[in-house]
Scaffold this motif. Sequence first.
Motif, mmCIF file in Angstrom:
data_model
loop_
_atom_site.group_PDB
_atom_site.id
_atom_site.type_symbol
_atom_site.label_atom_id
_atom_site.label_comp_id
_atom_site.label_asym_id
_atom_site.label_seq_id
_atom_site.Cartn_x
_atom_site.Cartn_y
_atom_site.Cartn_z
ATOM 1 N N UNK A 1 -13.696 79.730 23.677
ATOM 2 C CA UNK A 1 -13.162 79.997 22.315
ATOM 3 C C UNK A 1 -13.700 80.720 21.297
ATOM 4 N N UNK A 2 -15.092 80.008 21.228
ATOM 5 C CA UNK A 2 -15.977 80.552 20.113
ATOM 6 C C UNK A 2 -16.437 82.160 20.646
ATOM 7 N N UNK A 3 -16.803 82.067 21.709
ATOM 8 C CA UNK A 3 -17.255 83.429 22.481
ATOM 9 C C UNK A 3 -16.405 84.449 22.299
ATOM 10 N N UNK B 1 -20.189 89.471 28.208
ATOM 11 C CA UNK B 1 -20.462 89.801 26.647
ATOM 12 C C UNK B 1 -20.129 91.052 26.312
ATOM 13 N N UNK B 2 -19.818 91.862 26.935
ATOM 14 C CA UNK B 2 -19.595 93.412 26.680
ATOM 15 C C UNK B 2 -17.958 93.639 26.548
ATOM 16 N N UNK B 3 -17.094 92.593 26.951
ATOM 17 C CA UNK B 3 -15.784 92.758 26.721
ATOM 18 C C UNK B 3 -15.246 92.135 25.653
ATOM 19 N N UNK B 4 -14.367 92.582 24.708
ATOM 20 C CA UNK B 4 -14.210 91.846 23.694
ATOM 21 C C UNK B 4 -12.472 91.603 23.791
ATOM 22 N N UNK B 5 -12.183 90.348 23.776
ATOM 23 C CA UNK B 5 -11.091 89.789 23.619
ATOM 24 C C UNK B 5 -10.175 90.245 22.714
ATOM 25 N N UNK B 6 -9.069 90.941 22.801
ATOM 26 C CA UNK B 6 -8.258 91.287 21.377
ATOM 27 C C UNK B 6 -7.401 90.238 20.878
ATOM 28 N N UNK C 1 -9.067 82.172 25.025
ATOM 29 C CA UNK C 1 -9.991 81.448 25.853
ATOM 30 C C UNK C 1 -9.497 81.700 27.343
ATOM 31 N N UNK C 2 -8.287 81.531 27.748
ATOM 32 C CA UNK C 2 -8.031 81.809 29.397
ATOM 33 C C UNK C 2 -8.644 83.329 29.608
ATOM 34 N N UNK C 3 -8.346 84.360 28.862
ATOM 35 C CA UNK C 3 -8.812 85.844 29.136
ATOM 36 C C UNK C 3 -10.195 85.704 29.041
ATOM 37 N N UNK C 4 -11.014 84.920 28.296
ATOM 38 C CA UNK C 4 -12.523 85.001 28.177
ATOM 39 C C UNK C 4 -13.060 84.406 29.448
ATOM 40 N N UNK C 5 -12.214 83.498 29.909
ATOM 41 C CA UNK C 5 -12.569 82.944 31.355
ATOM 42 C C UNK C 5 -12.453 83.625 32.533
ATOM 43 N N UNK C 6 -11.571 84.816 32.271
ATOM 44 C CA UNK C 6 -11.182 85.835 33.468
ATOM 45 C C UNK C 6 -9.980 85.316 33.914
ATOM 46 N N UNK C 7 -9.167 84.620 33.441
ATOM 47 C CA UNK C 7 -7.869 84.226 33.908
ATOM 48 C C UNK C 7 -6.797 85.254 33.631
ATOM 49 N N UNK C 8 -5.422 85.126 34.316
ATOM 50 C CA UNK C 8 -4.636 85.973 34.147
ATOM 51 C C UNK C 8 -3.465 85.170 33.022
ATOM 52 N N UNK C 9 -3.005 85.855 31.917
ATOM 53 C CA UNK C 9 -2.390 85.214 31.086
ATOM 54 C C UNK C 9 -0.753 85.944 30.772
ATOM 55 N N UNK C 10 0.019 85.093 30.890
ATOM 56 C CA UNK C 10 1.558 85.740 30.520
ATOM 57 C C UNK C 10 1.733 85.849 29.044
ATOM 58 N N UNK C 11 2.074 87.091 28.788
ATOM 59 C CA UNK C 11 2.305 87.446 27.358
ATOM 60 C C UNK C 11 3.861 88.212 27.196
ATOM 61 N N UNK C 12 4.613 87.419 26.449
ATOM 62 C CA UNK C 12 6.185 87.625 26.423
ATOM 63 C C UNK C 12 6.279 88.385 24.971
#
Length: 474
Positions: free
Chosen positions: A101-103, A261-266, A280-291
Amino acid sequence: MDEKLKDQDVLLVKEKGSDNLKVVTGQNEDGTPKTTAAKQENNPAFLKIDKNGNVLDNFLANFMRQVKDPTRFEFFKAPMDKLGEVVKKLQEAFKKPDEPANKATLDMHRVEPNAPTQKQSSGYAIDESRIDWKQLERLGVTRESLEKSNSLDAMLNWQKSPALIPIVAKFDDITLRTDARLSFRETSEGNLTVSIHALRKEPELERPYFGMKFSDKDKKNLLSTGNLGRVADVQFKQGENTPVFLSLDKLTNELVAVRADKIKIPETIKGVTLDDKQKQALAEGKSVLVEGMTAKNGKEFSAHIQVNADKKGIEFQFDNNGKKQEQNQNQQQQQSQQQSASGELRIPTKLGGVELTPKQQNDLKADKTIYVSGMVDKQGQEYNAYVKVNHEAGKLDFFKWNPDKAKEIKPDEASKTQVAVNSEGKTNEATKKVDEPLKKGQTQPTEKQEAKQEKKEEKKQEADKPKKSQGRKM
């Protein structure tokens, strides 16, 4: 607060060995940042970055040109009207920077001084005069051919050519012909050269990737979504682990890695603010549902998002299935559950194998539209859909787009074929001999299915041939 502040950012800097953030006000004679405390009363001295201007590009270019040790400094960007809030978040994140989460928070606001940020007056990141066209011509590639394939614009912005380009390379008496994607990169000497991303028959998943072996789950993720689904530790240098996102180039089957560390999570996606759990899920490489995202045409849509290393950012993962697929699948499976003895529509607790939450059930009862992901048709193929009660027909209707925000989008022929074959037991001329369930969007048998069918036909023909008489034994 002045409305103009919403369109401005400020540049923050942290020196190595200190967690104290300061606001950049300019540059000293030696190129190092001139700073002041991150307090609103110092606002007049701040280096203000117009989101439509190039102040940041110019500052970083001068900084990289003049400073002998740029790694002494870390830069971050914060909205002017949320300066105090962002500084507080960042300084908390500095305490445990390796936590996901901090990353994600640090990466969201980080500014890389060595990134190719400057664009030329032409609007491209690369000055076309730096290109060695003779090098490209030796590969059978010209400026005209790149323009014709709509590849030049992308390549001038440090991207791969969006299409495969025919390559012809000659070595003495040998001529090599292949298809590849091309991109530009800088050598350690600062020269511009061409990278060739050749077409591969299939991804190399059986071999270790820089010391990392792929598990069965890794292989499944890469082949189904194109992304590894996690952050991997690879060894570009012996004994030194580097966390990376890993994806497949879907055109060439090349494995592509980008440092995590080169990918910025929006912070926001298409008008939707991501919560800490999603980031946090995106930073871990996981797929996330956004509605509830908003497309350029104003329509509301939902999708899974995930970091894609090949695209060096976030990608959207859409389903091509439309309304009819879900209607047909549930019509027989759940019709008896949807209506009570009095004829009233009963709200189901489960759709397509997915348990509905109490909120989703209550929303359906209140005539609201819900979004259900991960449903499975009769042949085991996954799909997502918007769902709404149809009182006149006494059933549930299923939509690709949110029916409350836009007109219903009819399913394409690919979806219709899949549903007709998988759920209704129907067929067409192209698929009548296919024994296996169709995949998403499939309207024709695959090469493997055709080969399998041909073998069946050959065996059948052999079995149908009359046996020759062996004569009568004496």
